[in-house]
Structure formats: structure tokens, C-alpha cells
Design a protein around this motif. Structure first.
Motif, PDB file in Angstrom:
ATOM      1  N   ARG A  12       4.133  11.029   2.962  1.00  0.00           N
ATOM      2  CA  ARG A  12       5.259  10.337   2.308  1.00  0.00           C
ATOM      3  C   ARG A  12       6.074   9.563   3.340  1.00  0.00           C
ATOM      4  N   GLN A  13       6.323  10.184   4.490  1.00  0.00           N
ATOM      5  CA  GLN A  13       7.076   9.498   5.547  1.00  0.00           C
ATOM      6  C   GLN A  13       6.325   8.267   6.062  1.00  0.00           C
ATOM      7  N   ARG A  14       5.008   8.384   6.212  1.00  0.00           N
ATOM      8  CA  ARG A  14       4.202   7.237   6.646  1.00  0.00           C
ATOM      9  C   ARG A  14       4.295   6.100   5.630  1.00  0.00           C
ATOM     10  N   ALA A  15       4.214   6.431   4.346  1.00  0.00           N
ATOM     11  CA  ALA A  15       4.301   5.408   3.298  1.00  0.00           C
ATOM     12  C   ALA A  15       5.677   4.741   3.320  1.00  0.00           C
ATOM     13  N   ILE A  16       6.727   5.536   3.459  1.00  0.00           N
ATOM     14  CA  ILE A  16       8.097   4.989   3.498  1.00  0.00           C
ATOM     15  C   ILE A  16       8.274   4.064   4.704  1.00  0.00           C
ATOM     16  N   GLU A  17       7.730   4.454   5.841  1.00  0.00           N
ATOM     17  CA  GLU A  17       7.837   3.603   7.039  1.00  0.00           C
ATOM     18  C   GLU A  17       7.145   2.259   6.824  1.00  0.00           C
ATOM     19  N   CYS A  18       6.016   2.260   6.140  1.00  0.00           N
ATOM     20  CA  CYS A  18       5.336   0.997   5.823  1.00  0.00           C
ATOM     21  C   CYS A  18       6.219   0.122   4.933  1.00  0.00           C
ATOM     22  N   ILE A  19       6.843   0.743   3.946  1.00  0.00           N
ATOM     23  CA  ILE A  19       7.710   0.012   3.017  1.00  0.00           C
ATOM     24  C   ILE A  19       8.922  -0.561   3.750  1.00  0.00           C
ATOM     25  N   LYS A  20       9.523   0.226   4.609  1.00  0.00           N
ATOM     26  CA  LYS A  20      10.743  -0.195   5.315  1.00  0.00           C
ATOM     27  C   LYS A  20      10.525  -1.421   6.199  1.00  0.00           C
ATOM     28  N   ARG A  21       9.289  -1.700   6.555  1.00  0.00           N
ATOM     29  CA  ARG A  21       9.029  -2.825   7.449  1.00  0.00           C
ATOM     30  C   ARG A  21       9.316  -4.177   6.797  1.00  0.00           C
ATOM     31  N   VAL A  22       9.435  -4.241   5.462  1.00  0.00           N
ATOM     32  CA  VAL A  22       9.815  -5.500   4.814  1.00  0.00           C
ATOM     33  C   VAL A  22      11.272  -5.488   4.344  1.00  0.00           C
ATOM     34  N   ALA A  23      11.963  -4.370   4.551  1.00  0.00           N
ATOM     35  CA  ALA A  23      13.388  -4.307   4.180  1.00  0.00           C
ATOM     36  C   ALA A  23      14.132  -5.403   4.932  1.00  0.00           C
ATOM     37  N   LEU A  58      10.127   4.908  -7.857  1.00  0.00           N
ATOM     38  CA  LEU A  58      10.649   3.535  -7.806  1.00  0.00           C
ATOM     39  C   LEU A  58      12.024   3.488  -7.146  1.00  0.00           C
ATOM     40  N   GLN A  59      12.857   4.477  -7.422  1.00  0.00           N
ATOM     41  CA  GLN A  59      14.168   4.529  -6.785  1.00  0.00           C
ATOM     42  C   GLN A  59      14.032   4.752  -5.282  1.00  0.00           C
ATOM     43  N   GLU A  60      13.092   5.608  -4.889  1.00  0.00           N
ATOM     44  CA  GLU A  60      12.843   5.864  -3.470  1.00  0.00           C
ATOM     45  C   GLU A  60      12.335   4.594  -2.771  1.00  0.00           C
ATOM     46  N   ILE A  61      11.475   3.849  -3.444  1.00  0.00           N
ATOM     47  CA  ILE A  61      10.958   2.592  -2.904  1.00  0.00           C
ATOM     48  C   ILE A  61      12.085   1.585  -2.767  1.00  0.00           C
ATOM     49  N   SER A  93      -8.284  -0.317   1.678  1.00  0.00           N
ATOM     50  CA  SER A  93      -8.447   0.463   2.908  1.00  0.00           C
ATOM     51  C   SER A  93      -7.125   1.094   3.335  1.00  0.00           C
ATOM     52  N   THR A  94      -6.065   0.307   3.325  1.00  0.00           N
ATOM     53  CA  THR A  94      -4.750   0.811   3.721  1.00  0.00           C
ATOM     54  C   THR A  94      -4.234   1.826   2.712  1.00  0.00           C
ATOM     55  N   PHE A  95      -4.410   1.545   1.421  1.00  0.00           N
ATOM     56  CA  PHE A  95      -3.994   2.471   0.372  1.00  0.00           C
ATOM     57  C   PHE A  95      -4.714   3.807   0.530  1.00  0.00           C
ATOM     58  N   ARG A  96      -6.018   3.765   0.750  1.00  0.00           N
ATOM     59  CA  ARG A  96      -6.782   5.010   0.896  1.00  0.00           C
ATOM     60  C   ARG A  96      -6.350   5.783   2.144  1.00  0.00           C
ATOM     61  N   GLU A  97      -6.056   5.068   3.218  1.00  0.00           N
ATOM     62  CA  GLU A  97      -5.560   5.726   4.439  1.00  0.00           C
ATOM     63  C   GLU A  97      -4.269   6.489   4.134  1.00  0.00           C
ATOM     64  N   LEU A  98      -3.370   5.843   3.418  1.00  0.00           N
ATOM     65  CA  LEU A  98      -2.092   6.480   3.093  1.00  0.00           C
ATOM     66  C   LEU A  98      -2.254   7.605   2.070  1.00  0.00           C
ATOM     67  N   THR A  99      -3.124   7.414   1.079  1.00  0.00           N
ATOM     68  CA  THR A  99      -3.306   8.492   0.098  1.00  0.00           C
ATOM     69  C   THR A  99      -4.001   9.686   0.732  1.00  0.00           C
ATOM     70  N   SER A 127       0.826  -1.208   0.000  1.00  0.00           N
ATOM     71  CA  SER A 127       0.000   0.000   0.000  1.00  0.00           C
ATOM     72  C   SER A 127       0.857   1.254   0.000  1.00  0.00           C
ATOM     73  N   GLY A 128       1.923   1.242   0.793  1.00  0.00           N
ATOM     74  CA  GLY A 128       2.832   2.386   0.832  1.00  0.00           C
ATOM     75  C   GLY A 128       3.496   2.629  -0.508  1.00  0.00           C
ATOM     76  N   ALA A 129       3.941   1.545  -1.140  1.00  0.00           N
ATOM     77  CA  ALA A 129       4.584   1.680  -2.454  1.00  0.00           C
ATOM     78  C   ALA A 129       3.586   2.181  -3.491  1.00  0.00           C
ATOM     79  N   PHE A 130       2.385   1.626  -3.488  1.00  0.00           N
ATOM     80  CA  PHE A 130       1.374   2.070  -4.447  1.00  0.00           C
ATOM     81  C   PHE A 130       1.009   3.531  -4.214  1.00  0.00           C
ATOM     82  N   ALA A 131       0.930   3.948  -2.954  1.00  0.00           N
ATOM     83  CA  ALA A 131       0.604   5.348  -2.641  1.00  0.00           C
ATOM     84  C   ALA A 131       1.688   6.279  -3.169  1.00  0.00           C
ATOM     85  N   LEU A 132       2.956   5.904  -2.995  1.00  0.00           N
ATOM     86  CA  LEU A 132       4.045   6.742  -3.514  1.00  0.00           C
ATOM     87  C   LEU A 132       4.004   6.832  -5.037  1.00  0.00           C
TER      88      LEU A 132
END
Length: 144
Positions: free
Chosen positions: A89-100, A131-134, A72-78, A30-35
Motif C-alpha cells: 500500500r505504501q509503495r502504491a501511495i508513493e507512486c501516486i504522490k509523484r504526480v501530486a 478513492l479518498q485515499e488516492i 507490468s507495473t500494476f502486477r508488480e504493485l499488486t 498503476s498505483g491507483a488501480f492497485a489500491l
């Protein structure tokens, strides 16, 4: 990668994934799609709606996803991105980082985001930057 190759790669990546889609992975997607949706610097509610419809059209690719929860998650982030772009943007990045650190899930997130970018047959500079940020948030080398 050119758009057709990107879609083929994402399909193959998801086809190999035979585990449950956890909440952490769902939030990272969801975070990646939002970005990606906000990559041009602006995000209107109608644009978010269109993005959700594009994802639903790719449901055969994203096996195992709970689309209601993803939406639901995508809409929350958007909504967060619309209200406060930097905080969102920071919230979306934090979601993405959780699978790093998890190479399989990180590649799922990156390939899904790349497929979303390529869905209209064009890759814009702002989308490539997203994509580079993701990739950076995932701890993956950038393709660009």
C-alpha cells in the motif's frame, strides 16, 4: 457521482489529454488501480487478472497508454500488496504522490481510478475509501 457520470467524466478528462504518458504518470495510474483492486482488503492473483482485463476493455478511453507497461507495473504493485499489504500500500501511495502538484495528471489519475471503481455499476464503501485515499495522496479535495 453515479457510475455512468463517473465514466463519462473520465472519458472526457482523458479525451482532453494530448500529451505523452510518462513513466511517472503510468506508475501513478498503476498505483491507483492497485489500491482500487485491493480495496476490499484482499487481493488474489485471479482478481488482479480480472482487473487487467477490465482495463484492457477500456483501452479506447485511456488513449496513449502503453498497456503492456501499465500491466507490468500494476502486477508488480499488486504482487507487493499480496506479499505484504501494508508495504505494498505504501509503495502504491508513493507512486501516486509523484504526480501530486500537477493538477492535470492528478485529475487523470483520480478520474481513471473512479472509472475503475464504477466499472461494475456499484461503488462499495471500501472502494470509496480507496478513492479518498488516492485523492489525499494527490493533494486533491475528496468528492466524498
Amino acid at each position: 457521482m453515479i457510475p455512468d457520470e463517473t465514466v463519462a467524466y473520465a472519458i472526457a478528462t482523458w479525451a482532453r489529454f494530448n500529451e505523452d504518458v510518462t513513466d511517472v504518470l503510468l506508475r501513478a495510474l498503476s498505483g491507483a488501480f492497485a489500491l482500487v483492486a485491493a480495496s476490499d482488503g484482499e487481493l488474489a492473483p485471479s482478481e488482479a487478472d480480472g482487473f487487467v482485463e477490465m482495463l484492457r476493455g477500456k483501452a479506447n478511453v485511456f488513449s496513449g497508454l502503453d498497456f503492456a507497461e501499465l500491466e507490468s507495473t500494476f502486477r508488480e504493485l499488486t504482487e507487493a500488496l499480496i506479499a505484504d499489504p501494508e508495504d505494498g500500500r505504501q509503495r502504491a501511495i508513493e507512486c501516486i504522490k509523484r504526480v501530486a502538484g500537477d493538477p492535470v495528471r492528478s485529475e487523470l489519475v483520480r478520474s481513471a481510478a473512479a472509472m475503475a471503481v464504477a466499472s461494475d455499476g456499484r461503488v462499495r464503501g471500501s472502494e470509496e475509501a480507496s478513492l479518498q485515499e488516492i485523492s489525499k495522496a494527490l493533494g486533491l479535495a475528496s468528492d466524498g
